[in-house]
Structure formats: structure tokens, C-alpha cells
Design a protein around this motif. Structure first.
Motif, short mmCIF file in Angstrom:
data_model
loop_
_atom_site.label_atom_id
_atom_site.label_comp_id
_atom_site.label_asym_id
_atom_site.label_seq_id
_atom_site.Cartn_x
_atom_site.Cartn_y
_atom_site.Cartn_z
N ASN A 192 -2.49 -3.94 6.67
CA ASN A 192 -3.75 -4.04 6.49
C ASN A 192 -4.65 -4.37 5.16
O ASN A 192 -4.55 -3.46 4.39
CB ASN A 192 -4.51 -2.69 7.00
CG ASN A 192 -5.92 -2.62 7.28
OD1 ASN A 192 -6.68 -3.31 7.05
ND2 ASN A 192 -6.24 -1.35 7.52
N HIS B 102 0.91 -1.24 0.02
CA HIS B 102 -0.01 -0.11 -0.02
C HIS B 102 0.96 1.17 0.05
O HIS B 102 0.22 2.53 0.03
CB HIS B 102 -1.10 -0.07 1.23
CG HIS B 102 -2.21 1.09 1.12
ND1 HIS B 102 -2.24 2.06 1.72
CD2 HIS B 102 -3.11 0.98 0.22
CE1 HIS B 102 -3.18 2.73 1.35
NE2 HIS B 102 -4.00 2.01 0.63
N LEU C 181 0.85 -6.70 2.93
CA LEU C 181 0.78 -5.50 3.66
C LEU C 181 -0.01 -5.42 5.11
O LEU C 181 -0.49 -6.61 5.32
CB LEU C 181 -0.16 -4.55 3.04
CG LEU C 181 -1.51 -4.72 2.61
CD1 LEU C 181 -2.46 -3.35 2.24
CD2 LEU C 181 -1.66 -5.88 1.57
N ARG D 191 -6.99 -2.55 3.02
CA ARG D 191 -6.72 -1.51 1.85
C ARG D 191 -6.86 -2.02 0.56
O ARG D 191 -7.09 -0.93 -0.24
CB ARG D 191 -5.47 -0.89 2.32
CG ARG D 191 -5.29 -0.30 3.61
CD ARG D 191 -3.89 0.15 3.87
NE ARG D 191 -3.85 0.77 5.01
CZ ARG D 191 -2.63 1.13 5.64
NH1 ARG D 191 -1.53 0.87 5.07
NH2 ARG D 191 -2.76 1.90 6.88
N LEU D 192 -6.75 -3.34 0.37
CA LEU D 192 -6.60 -3.76 -1.14
C LEU D 192 -7.98 -4.69 -1.39
O LEU D 192 -7.88 -5.39 -2.22
CB LEU D 192 -5.34 -4.53 -1.46
CG LEU D 192 -4.21 -3.65 -1.28
CD1 LEU D 192 -2.87 -4.47 -1.69
CD2 LEU D 192 -4.08 -2.56 -2.30
N GLU E 146 -1.78 -10.51 4.70
CA GLU E 146 -1.66 -9.47 6.00
C GLU E 146 -0.52 -9.93 6.68
O GLU E 146 -0.76 -11.00 7.27
CB GLU E 146 -3.04 -9.23 6.40
CG GLU E 146 -2.89 -8.28 7.68
CD GLU E 146 -4.39 -7.98 8.00
OE1 GLU E 146 -4.62 -8.13 9.34
OE2 GLU E 146 -5.32 -7.83 7.21
N ARG F 170 1.26 1.05 -4.96
CA ARG F 170 -0.13 1.29 -5.31
C ARG F 170 -0.31 1.20 -6.78
O ARG F 170 -1.45 0.87 -7.25
CB ARG F 170 -0.63 2.28 -4.72
CG ARG F 170 -0.99 2.19 -3.30
CD ARG F 170 -1.75 3.41 -2.50
NE ARG F 170 -0.60 4.07 -1.95
CZ ARG F 170 -0.75 5.26 -1.51
NH1 ARG F 170 -1.61 5.95 -1.92
NH2 ARG F 170 0.04 5.79 -0.79
N GLN G 157 3.45 4.00 -1.99
CA GLN G 157 3.27 4.93 -2.90
C GLN G 157 3.36 4.60 -4.29
O GLN G 157 2.71 4.32 -5.13
CB GLN G 157 3.95 6.15 -2.74
CG GLN G 157 3.81 7.38 -3.88
CD GLN G 157 4.64 8.61 -3.42
OE1 GLN G 157 5.29 8.63 -2.60
NE2 GLN G 157 4.59 9.57 -4.62
N VAL H 232 -3.55 -11.41 -1.51
CA VAL H 232 -3.27 -10.30 -0.58
C VAL H 232 -3.12 -11.16 0.70
O VAL H 232 -3.87 -11.91 1.22
CB VAL H 232 -4.59 -9.45 -0.51
CG1 VAL H 232 -4.33 -8.23 0.76
CG2 VAL H 232 -4.87 -8.68 -1.64
#
Length: 60
Positions: A35, A10, A33, A38-39, A52, A15, A12, A50
Motif C-alpha cells: 500500500n 512498511h 510495499l 503508507r509512505l 506498490e 520504516r 518494522q 515508492v
């Protein structure tokens, strides 16, 4: 299929990277990531996984 791991997914630059990989290549993505919520927009994508967690956590 080639797989790509993105740590801090997440951040810069991170993303932007998933969209570029998913649109321009046939690679599979693992996005790591702190959290995962967020995705949530990538949750239904078969080529994106994804995960966590925190990269600073020690593995037992």
C-alpha cells in the motif's frame, strides 16, 4: 549513484531504514510495499521511489 531496494517497506525495520539512508548517504531508494499510501511523506523526495505491489505476485 548506488540504488537500494527495500522490500516490505512498511515493516518494522524498513520504516527506520529510509531515514537512515536518506540522511546518512547519497543512495537512491526504491521502496516496495503493498500500500504505497503508507509512505506518502516520501512522495516528494527525489531520491526515493515508492512502488506498490506484492512480493508474492508472479511476474508474467
Amino acid at each position: 549513484m548506488t540504488n537500494v531496494l527495500i522490500l516490505g517497506a512498511h515493516g518494522q525495520i524498513a520504516r527506520v531504514a529510509p531515514d537512515l539512508f536518506l540522511k546518512g548517504t547519497d543512495v537512491g531508494l526504491t521502496l516496495y510495499l503493498r500500500n504505497a499510501r503508507r509512505l506518502c511523506d516520501l512522495a516528494g523526495n527525489a531520491r526515493a521511489r515508492v512502488v506498490e505491489g506484492d512480493v508474492l505476485d508472479e511476474v508474467p
